[in-house]
Write a protein that holds these residues in place. Structure first.
Motif, PDB file in Angstrom:
ATOM      1  N   GLN A   1       0.829  -1.210   0.000  1.00 11.76           N
ATOM      2  CA  GLN A   1       0.000   0.000   0.000  1.00 11.76           C
ATOM      3  C   GLN A   1       0.860   1.256   0.000  1.00 11.76           C
ATOM      4  OE1 GLN A   1      -3.174   0.489  -0.657  1.00 11.76           O
ATOM      5  NE2 GLN A   1      -3.326  -1.720  -0.931  1.00 11.76           N
ATOM      6  N   MET A   2       1.974   1.215   0.717  1.00  9.81           N
ATOM      7  CA  MET A   2       2.880   2.365   0.736  1.00  9.81           C
ATOM      8  C   MET A   2       3.442   2.621  -0.660  1.00  9.81           C
ATOM      9  SD  MET A   2       4.854   1.681   4.326  1.00  9.81           S
ATOM     10  CE  MET A   2       6.068   2.962   4.044  1.00  9.81           C
ATOM     11  N   VAL A   3       3.868   1.559  -1.331  1.00  9.21           N
ATOM     12  CA  VAL A   3       4.411   1.697  -2.677  1.00  9.21           C
ATOM     13  C   VAL A   3       3.324   2.176  -3.625  1.00  9.21           C
ATOM     14  CG1 VAL A   3       5.396   0.420  -4.628  1.00  9.21           C
ATOM     15  CG2 VAL A   3       6.288   0.051  -2.322  1.00  9.21           C
ATOM     16  N   ARG A   4       2.146   1.657  -3.475  1.00  9.83           N
ATOM     17  CA  ARG A   4       1.025   2.057  -4.339  1.00  9.83           C
ATOM     18  C   ARG A   4       0.704   3.540  -4.188  1.00  9.83           C
ATOM     19  NH1 ARG A   4      -5.036  -0.645  -4.380  1.00  9.83           N
ATOM     20  NH2 ARG A   4      -5.642   0.245  -6.388  1.00  9.83           N
TER      21      ARG A   4
ATOM     22  N   THR B   1       3.113  -6.662  -6.949  1.00 11.31           N
ATOM     23  CA  THR B   1       2.820  -5.595  -7.901  1.00 11.31           C
ATOM     24  C   THR B   1       2.605  -6.164  -9.297  1.00 11.31           C
ATOM     25  OG1 THR B   1       4.055  -3.996  -6.564  1.00 11.31           O
ATOM     26  CG2 THR B   1       3.669  -3.416  -8.866  1.00 11.31           C
ATOM     27  N   VAL B   2       3.444  -7.129  -9.691  1.00  7.51           N
ATOM     28  CA  VAL B   2       3.288  -7.772 -10.999  1.00  7.51           C
ATOM     29  C   VAL B   2       1.910  -8.427 -11.101  1.00  7.51           C
ATOM     30  CG1 VAL B   2       4.083  -9.691 -12.456  1.00  7.51           C
ATOM     31  CG2 VAL B   2       5.744  -8.136 -11.429  1.00  7.51           C
ATOM     32  N   HIS B   3       1.543  -9.202 -10.091  1.00  3.67           N
ATOM     33  CA  HIS B   3       0.249  -9.892 -10.115  1.00  3.67           C
ATOM     34  C   HIS B   3      -0.910  -8.897 -10.093  1.00  3.67           C
ATOM     35  CE1 HIS B   3       2.011 -13.838  -9.891  1.00  3.67           C
ATOM     36  NE2 HIS B   3       2.773 -13.427  -8.905  1.00  3.67           N
ATOM     37  N   PHE B   4      -0.785  -7.861  -9.282  1.00  3.16           N
ATOM     38  CA  PHE B   4      -1.822  -6.834  -9.216  1.00  3.16           C
ATOM     39  C   PHE B   4      -1.967  -6.146 -10.569  1.00  3.16           C
ATOM     40  CE2 PHE B   4      -3.280  -2.501  -8.537  1.00  3.16           C
ATOM     41  CZ  PHE B   4      -4.380  -2.689  -7.720  1.00  3.16           C
ATOM     42  N   ALA B   5      -0.845  -5.827 -11.199  1.00  7.38           N
ATOM     43  CA  ALA B   5      -0.866  -5.144 -12.498  1.00  7.38           C
ATOM     44  C   ALA B   5      -1.566  -6.008 -13.544  1.00  7.38           C
ATOM     45  CB  ALA B   5       0.556  -4.808 -12.940  1.00  7.38           C
ATOM     46  N   ILE B   6      -1.202  -7.260 -13.620  1.00  4.55           N
ATOM     47  CA  ILE B   6      -1.801  -8.146 -14.620  1.00  4.55           C
ATOM     48  C   ILE B   6      -3.303  -8.292 -14.378  1.00  4.55           C
ATOM     49  CG2 ILE B   6      -1.853 -10.519 -15.493  1.00  4.55           C
ATOM     50  CD1 ILE B   6       1.250 -10.477 -15.106  1.00  4.55           C
ATOM     51  N   ASP B   7      -3.679  -8.482 -13.118  1.00  5.38           N
ATOM     52  CA  ASP B   7      -5.108  -8.570 -12.791  1.00  5.38           C
ATOM     53  C   ASP B   7      -5.838  -7.286 -13.182  1.00  5.38           C
ATOM     54  OD1 ASP B   7      -4.762 -11.120 -11.798  1.00  5.38           O
ATOM     55  OD2 ASP B   7      -4.782 -10.506  -9.688  1.00  5.38           O
ATOM     56  N   SER B   8      -5.229  -6.142 -12.884  1.00  6.08           N
ATOM     57  CA  SER B   8      -5.843  -4.853 -13.224  1.00  6.08           C
ATOM     58  C   SER B   8      -5.987  -4.694 -14.728  1.00  6.08           C
ATOM     59  CB  SER B   8      -5.003  -3.698 -12.672  1.00  6.08           C
ATOM     60  OG  SER B   8      -4.988  -3.707 -11.281  1.00  6.08           O
ATOM     61  N   MET B   9      -4.956  -5.057 -15.458  1.00  7.19           N
ATOM     62  CA  MET B   9      -4.967  -4.908 -16.903  1.00  7.19           C
ATOM     63  C   MET B   9      -6.032  -5.784 -17.556  1.00  7.19           C
ATOM     64  SD  MET B   9      -0.897  -4.902 -17.563  1.00  7.19           S
ATOM     65  CE  MET B   9       0.191  -3.777 -16.703  1.00  7.19           C
ATOM     66  N   GLN B  10      -6.281  -6.939 -16.979  1.00  7.50           N
ATOM     67  CA  GLN B  10      -7.252  -7.861 -17.550  1.00  7.50           C
ATOM     68  C   GLN B  10      -8.689  -7.488 -17.198  1.00  7.50           C
ATOM     69  OE1 GLN B  10      -5.666 -11.614 -16.112  1.00  7.50           O
ATOM     70  NE2 GLN B  10      -4.666 -11.983 -18.070  1.00  7.50           N
ATOM     71  N   GLN B  11      -8.882  -6.483 -16.357  1.00  5.41           N
ATOM     72  CA  GLN B  11     -10.230  -6.057 -15.981  1.00  5.41           C
ATOM     73  C   GLN B  11     -10.930  -5.281 -17.089  1.00  5.41           C
ATOM     74  OE1 GLN B  11     -11.779  -7.003 -13.074  1.00  5.41           O
ATOM     75  NE2 GLN B  11      -9.942  -8.254 -12.938  1.00  5.41           N
ATOM     76  N   TYR B  12     -10.157  -4.628 -17.948  1.00  6.73           N
ATOM     77  CA  TYR B  12     -10.779  -3.833 -19.006  1.00  6.73           C
ATOM     78  C   TYR B  12     -11.357  -4.764 -20.060  1.00  6.73           C
ATOM     79  CZ  TYR B  12     -11.640  -0.638 -22.806  1.00  6.73           C
ATOM     80  OH  TYR B  12     -12.251   0.069 -23.798  1.00  6.73           O
ATOM     81  N   ARG B  13     -12.625  -4.542 -20.385  1.00 12.77           N
ATOM     82  CA  ARG B  13     -13.282  -5.341 -21.422  1.00 12.77           C
ATOM     83  C   ARG B  13     -14.207  -4.462 -22.230  1.00 12.77           C
ATOM     84  NH1 ARG B  13     -12.595  -9.024 -17.534  1.00 12.77           N
ATOM     85  NH2 ARG B  13     -11.703 -11.031 -18.097  1.00 12.77           N
TER      86      ARG B  13
END
Length: 190
Positions: free
Chosen positions: A18-21, A62-74
């Motif tokens: 969360q701090m990094v985010r 962060t890598v996993h969060f990024a990939i999950d976030s990126m795949q949310q757009y549809r």
């Protein structure tokens, strides 16, 4: 007086992520994490032998969060691979510090040198799974398409993230769509 909460690796990792985010990778020190958790630095070093181990775990999350976030757009009118690329741009816009941590930090570069397949492997697997047409062309050509599209979206994403070019998501999407269509046409997928 209520009992103190146990400082597990997960609690520490959650706080560090969360701090990094919120503030970026530079804020990640044992002292800053301890202040956030209202404890001494001792539990942090007990759970993690070093800050390097903690940073590695934060980067991995962060890598996993990024990939999950990126795949949310549809968007049903787009090819799936295009949705992933647009999701990447939205991640660059919406998660400025995480994008910088992943792709623009010295630590990210070092981490990816030590773990070269971490992000590319996951992104490539996602790319392959989301567009059926890619299975019909040679693997080498798919890899080239992926590399070209990735370089393009990272460049555009960086400009959006850093504000170096006044480019909104619609304009960036149009640019990505043109690139993706050109790549598909070159491979005979259109």
């Amino acid at each position: 007086m209520p009992p103190r909460a146990e400082m597990t690796k997960e609690v520490i990792l959650d706080a560090a992520f969360q701090m990094v985010r919120e503030q970026g990778l530079d804020v990640l020190t044992a002292r800053n994490i301890a202040q956030r958790l209202k404890c001494s630095t001792q539990p942090i070093y007990s759970a993690y032998g070093s800050m390097e181990q903690l940073k590695d775990d934060v980067y991995s999350r962060t890598v996993h969060f990024a990939i999950d976030s990126m795949q949310q757009y549809r968007n049903e009118s787009n090819a799936s691979a295009m949705n992933l690329a647009i999701g990447c741009l939205m991640f660059a816009r919406d998660e400025k510090q995480l994008f910088r941590t992943l792709l623009l930090s010295d630590y990210g570069t070092d981490y990816l040198k030590r773990n070269p397949d971490v992000m590319n492997e996951q992104m490539y697997a996602a790319f392959m799974q989301i567009d059926d047409g890619l299975a019909s062309i040679p693997e080498r050509n798919v890899q080239k398409m992926f590399l070209k599209l990735t370089a393009y979206w990272i460049g555009i994403g960086t400009m959006i993230n850093t504000g170096t070019l006044a480019l909104d998501i619609d304009e960036a999407t149009e640019m990505l769509e043109e690139m993706f269509q050109a790549l598909k046409e070159k491979e005979g997928l259109i």
